[in-house]
Design a protein around this motif. Sequence first.
Motif, PDB file in Angstrom:
ATOM      1  N   SER A  81      65.906 -36.046 -35.307  1.00  0.00           N
ATOM      2  CA  SER A  81      65.713 -34.609 -35.219  1.00  0.00           C
ATOM      3  C   SER A  81      66.927 -33.874 -35.779  1.00  0.00           C
ATOM      4  O   SER A  81      68.057 -34.195 -35.443  1.00  0.00           O
ATOM      5  N   LEU A  85      67.423 -30.803 -35.037  1.00  0.00           N
ATOM      6  CA  LEU A  85      67.680 -29.737 -34.081  1.00  0.00           C
ATOM      7  C   LEU A  85      68.995 -30.009 -33.350  1.00  0.00           C
ATOM      8  O   LEU A  85      69.446 -31.159 -33.269  1.00  0.00           O
ATOM      9  N   PRO A 133      69.804 -38.963 -28.538  1.00  0.00           N
ATOM     10  CA  PRO A 133      68.544 -38.806 -29.271  1.00  0.00           C
ATOM     11  C   PRO A 133      67.564 -39.913 -28.890  1.00  0.00           C
ATOM     12  O   PRO A 133      67.983 -41.016 -28.539  1.00  0.00           O
ATOM     13  N   PRO A 145      59.481 -39.111 -29.352  1.00  0.00           N
ATOM     14  CA  PRO A 145      60.294 -37.919 -29.593  1.00  0.00           C
ATOM     15  C   PRO A 145      60.637 -37.190 -28.299  1.00  0.00           C
ATOM     16  O   PRO A 145      60.586 -35.982 -28.215  1.00  0.00           O
ATOM     17  N   TYR A 155      60.687 -32.450 -25.834  1.00  0.00           N
ATOM     18  CA  TYR A 155      60.011 -33.109 -26.945  1.00  0.00           C
ATOM     19  C   TYR A 155      60.488 -32.465 -28.248  1.00  0.00           C
ATOM     20  O   TYR A 155      60.413 -31.240 -28.385  1.00  0.00           O
ATOM     21  N   ASP A 156      60.955 -33.271 -29.184  1.00  0.00           N
ATOM     22  CA  ASP A 156      61.268 -32.814 -30.540  1.00  0.00           C
ATOM     23  C   ASP A 156      60.202 -33.388 -31.460  1.00  0.00           C
ATOM     24  O   ASP A 156      60.108 -34.609 -31.614  1.00  0.00           O
ATOM     25  N   PRO A 216      58.576 -33.631 -35.184  1.00  0.00           N
ATOM     26  CA  PRO A 216      58.761 -33.356 -36.612  1.00  0.00           C
ATOM     27  C   PRO A 216      57.492 -32.758 -37.216  1.00  0.00           C
ATOM     28  O   PRO A 216      56.405 -32.857 -36.632  1.00  0.00           O
ATOM     29  N   HIS A 225      53.752 -34.253 -36.878  1.00  0.00           N
ATOM     30  CA  HIS A 225      53.660 -35.193 -35.763  1.00  0.00           C
ATOM     31  C   HIS A 225      52.477 -34.851 -34.853  1.00  0.00           C
ATOM     32  O   HIS A 225      52.223 -33.689 -34.565  1.00  0.00           O
ATOM     33  N   ASN A 273      52.196 -30.765 -34.562  1.00  0.00           N
ATOM     34  CA  ASN A 273      53.078 -29.826 -35.235  1.00  0.00           C
ATOM     35  C   ASN A 273      52.532 -29.635 -36.639  1.00  0.00           C
ATOM     36  O   ASN A 273      52.762 -30.449 -37.523  1.00  0.00           O
ATOM     37  N   TRP A 280      60.620 -28.441 -37.625  1.00  0.00           N
ATOM     38  CA  TRP A 280      60.645 -29.168 -36.355  1.00  0.00           C
ATOM     39  C   TRP A 280      60.311 -28.222 -35.209  1.00  0.00           C
ATOM     40  O   TRP A 280      60.562 -27.016 -35.290  1.00  0.00           O
ATOM     41  N   ARG A 339      60.580 -27.859 -30.824  1.00  0.00           N
ATOM     42  CA  ARG A 339      61.163 -28.363 -29.575  1.00  0.00           C
ATOM     43  C   ARG A 339      60.460 -27.674 -28.411  1.00  0.00           C
ATOM     44  O   ARG A 339      60.372 -26.451 -28.358  1.00  0.00           O
TER      45      ARG A 339
END
Length: 169
Positions: free
Chosen positions: A4, A6, A32, A37, A81-82, A84, A87, A136, A141, A143
């Motif tokens: 990520s 972020l 990370p 994610p 949750y991150d 991409p 995703h 997404n 990205w 979050r």
Amino acid sequence: MTPSPLPDIRRVVTGHNANGEATIIRDEVLQPPDVAPIRGVFLTEGFPVQNDAELKSGAWEDSIASYKHLAAQEGAVSRIYDLPPGHVIPTHRTQTLDIGLVMKGSVTLSLENGETTILKVGDVIVQRGTLHGWKNDSSEWCRVLFVVLAAQPIEVNGKVLPESLPKAE
């Protein structure tokens, strides 16, 4: 999974010292994620919450960073949750009440009846045990912070709607 871009997530946890005075007991950057994610933020294992749990046992540290606790049976789990671009979190149902806040980007919620809605920065979702998925769809990205509480199973017309978890990637 692509790392990520972020900003790191800094977690500050307060508690009490041996004299009963308020103190910061943790000030750290969450590592990370390795596979999913997801980063665990905190876990409780009962209600009312035991705010002195760290004085009794360090076991909570081991479980908050893992994905093994979808929800505590009698507590709360919080995760970040991150996601991409592109995703997908497959359709699933959990026996939980999930409260989510979009912190960055946007994410599309899809329901089993085909309904969809896009959640953007500052939007809050209250997910109440429905069959749902996430994607997404943007080029940036996303979050999302979730607080997950154990819940009673949903019953409709005398039939309990079963939990349905996504397959591990």
